[in-house]
Structure formats: C-alpha cells, structure tokens
Write an enzyme that holds these catalytic residues in place. Sequence first.
Site, PDB file in Angstrom:
ATOM      1  N   HIS A 235       1.719 -83.108 -85.744  1.00 12.58           N
ATOM      2  CA  HIS A 235       2.278 -81.945 -85.080  1.00 12.58           C
ATOM      3  C   HIS A 235       1.763 -80.697 -85.771  1.00 12.58           C
ATOM      4  O   HIS A 235       1.517 -80.701 -86.982  1.00 12.58           O
ATOM      5  CB  HIS A 235       3.817 -81.982 -85.122  1.00 12.58           C
ATOM      6  CG  HIS A 235       4.473 -81.020 -84.187  1.00 12.58           C
ATOM      7  ND1 HIS A 235       4.680 -79.708 -84.519  1.00 12.58           N
ATOM      8  CD2 HIS A 235       4.952 -81.178 -82.921  1.00 12.58           C
ATOM      9  CE1 HIS A 235       5.279 -79.090 -83.502  1.00 12.58           C
ATOM     10  NE2 HIS A 235       5.450 -79.968 -82.527  1.00 12.58           N
TER      11      HIS A 235
ATOM     12  N   ASP B  54       6.515 -86.548 -78.350  1.00  5.46           N
ATOM     13  CA  ASP B  54       5.714 -86.864 -77.164  1.00  5.46           C
ATOM     14  C   ASP B  54       5.348 -88.343 -77.119  1.00  5.46           C
ATOM     15  O   ASP B  54       5.116 -88.903 -76.047  1.00  5.46           O
ATOM     16  CB  ASP B  54       4.432 -86.022 -77.153  1.00  5.46           C
ATOM     17  CG  ASP B  54       4.732 -84.539 -77.191  1.00  5.46           C
ATOM     18  OD1 ASP B  54       5.531 -84.092 -76.354  1.00  5.46           O
ATOM     19  OD2 ASP B  54       4.186 -83.827 -78.051  1.00  5.46           O
TER      20      ASP B  54
END
Length: 430
Positions: free
Chosen positions: A306, A364
């Site tokens: 991330h 995700d």
Amino acid sequence: MSDKTAKLSLSGGEHEFSVHDGTIGPSVVDISSLYKETGAFTYDPGFTSTASCDSKITFIDGDEGTLLHRGYPIEQLAEQGDFLEVCYLLLYGELPTKTQKHDFDYRVTRHTMVHEQMMRFFTGFRRDAHPMAVMCGTVGALSAFYHDSTDISDPHQRMVASMRMIAKMPTIAAMAYKYHIGQPFVYPQNDLDYASNFLRMCFAVPCEEYQVNPVLARAMDRIFILHADHEQNASTSTVRLAGSSGANPFACIAAGIACLWGPAHGGANEAALNMLGEIGSVDRIPEYIARAKDKNDPFRLMGFGHRVYKNYDPRAKIMQKTTHEVLGELGIKDDPLLEVAMELEKIALHDDYFVEKKLYPNIDFYSGITLRALGFPTTMFTVLFAVARTVGWIAQWKEMIEDPSQRIGRPRQLYTGEPKRDYVPMNKRS
C-alpha cells in the site's frame, strides 16, 4: 503547535520556519512563506511529503498499521458500529447518542429517493456504458436537480447537500447497476437499513419478493465502513482541490468519483480479482511469484502492499473475516479464487521477498472476492467504493469549507521547458 523551528540554508542565506506538531503523527515544517522569503519552491512529486491541510477527521500510521476515525480504531468501528453511525462520526466529530442516531438515520432514509426526472436522465447513456461513467455524469448533474443546496456559504444548504449525497448515492449506484444489466429500477424502501436497502435496490425485481439476508447486509455495511474515509488520498485531495475554488458540493463529489475510477486507486480491487482469475489455481502460484520477483517482468501482484501502509492493512484483517462469513453463508466452500488468495496470503506473510519489501495483503485483496460472492460484477466494484467514500469526501469538503485558513489550491512546478524565445514567422521557419 510547538515552539520548534527548522532552519534552511539556501544561496548563502539562513531562513527559519515554524514546526507544528499534530495530536499524533509526524511534525510538519510550515513552508507557506518559503517563496516569499527565498524565491524558491519545494519539489515533491505526488505531494507524498507535503501536508496540504489541517484535519481532525482521519489519521493513518502506515508503519504501525493504524487507521483512526476521529480517534476511534477502524477495527472497533467495523465490529461494533454500523455505517451510518460512522457517517455521523465523520461529519460531526463524535459518536451519536441514541436520539441523535435515530434522527440521523431518519433524515438519511427520507432523502434516498432521487428526482423522478433523473429516471429519464439515465436513458441518455448507452446500455454498455461503464457504471462509473454513469456515476460521474449523474452525480455531477445533481446540482441541476437540487440547486437549492448549492450555496456553500450557507451552513444549512451545506448540511442538506451532505445528507442528500449520503442518502442518494446508493440509489444512484443501484440505478447504474440496473440500467447496466437491463432491469427496471427499484425504489428505496424506508423500513430497511442503509445496507439492506442498497442490496434490495440492486437485486430485487418487481415480479417477486426479495428478502435481504442479514449476514450479507452486515457484510455490505462493513465494506462501507472500511471504505468510508482514508485521509488525504488522491480522490479526497481532488474533492478538496475542486472545493477550494468554491465549486458546488455535487460537482466536487463528481470530481472525486472521476479520480477514484483510476486503477491505481478505486479500481485496485477489480484488478486484484482479475489477477486471481489469471492465476487460476494454487499450483500456478509459484510461476506468478517468480514473475513478480523478476525485475524484467512487467507482471505485478495486485492487492499487495500500500502507498501508505508499510505494515498489515488493518482493514484487510476485517475484510478477510467478512469474506469467510459471506462465502460460508452462501455455501461457497470450494472457491478456487479464495484458495489462490489464501495461499498467496501465506506466502506474502512468510516469504523473505514480501516480508523485506513489506508487501502485505491489503483490503483490495479480499474485497473483490467478497463483492463477487455478493453478486456484483467487477464493473460495479469501484461504484461501491464511491458509495462508501462519499461520506469521507463530504466530511473532508465540509471541514475545508469551514476552515478560515483555506485558500484555492495552487500547486507550483519545476519548469523544464524552453526558456523565453521570440516568435518566428512561418516563412522563416526551417
């Protein structure tokens, strides 16, 4: 604030700038007077080392894997609260009392319908239009239907616009989905909670009764909570930048939706699901792991790592649990994509390559599988993200509008083009 200062030596001169401390998190050097004092700008592509605003809404500690909304950990909010409670918290700064929560739920529920003329607005889109394209156009058009709440200088109109968008976004998203698959629109139902109402508008048909599964509704609600706000990300910064010009709130949220559409932002869960489908089975994982480690191979493992989190994404842990709950409720025990996902997660948490680079599974990685199990096509994934993130955008927009120090956004640049030169007539150009 603090009494600390930072000194800068530039072109033989010494300059001093104030250093401000937040409640938690890194200090910031106030360089607002840098150009005036030195004639120089800072260079920070992507603004990754620049604080663009003062905010009290959301805090992220990427190294520790912490996400707080108004000081409350995301884990506690997702496990113990519901989405509209988190909406209230983001907008007003405190968790609601029982009376405040009832009033807030009532006001949101009574704003869920959209102007009837908007039904015909949808028919202007092609049937095969991407739902996010429909969302961009439709949300931007809200200001044409609700022009009584576009005066940003009026606190009451700001409140009404905020309530309208939180309430109507699920309705518009469900309409975009129904239009996309060729089914009739389903009106909202006031006796249902936010997530249940949304699922019904998406999956009910007029010819038969639809019963909302409470396990799936709770999963949908949790997905909304986990995506509600995420500090100064690309789409939120876009909303703030658009709002800094005085644009109406509907236009600002439409700008945020457009930014969210990018595959590096809101489209990441769709990309992660597509990647799992490409891998296909557990026995092919080593091949793709090798490709991910090969610097000369363009393949990337989507759903890992991330931009901010350098530790395990706290939302991913909750999303993983939610994924199992949904698959268990629906009786999906042998989902090949889930098997691939679980094996990839094990590798990511123990393989030296992933550990050293801190490529932990993010939200995700799991949300795409969950949304697919709920019945949504991949084209709707980013739309659902937009439904959830609307409250974060509104809270951030509202905070910016009410900040007396806010100015129109105007980033600077490092110009590397041609220096000044004279115009050459056509007949003298070689």
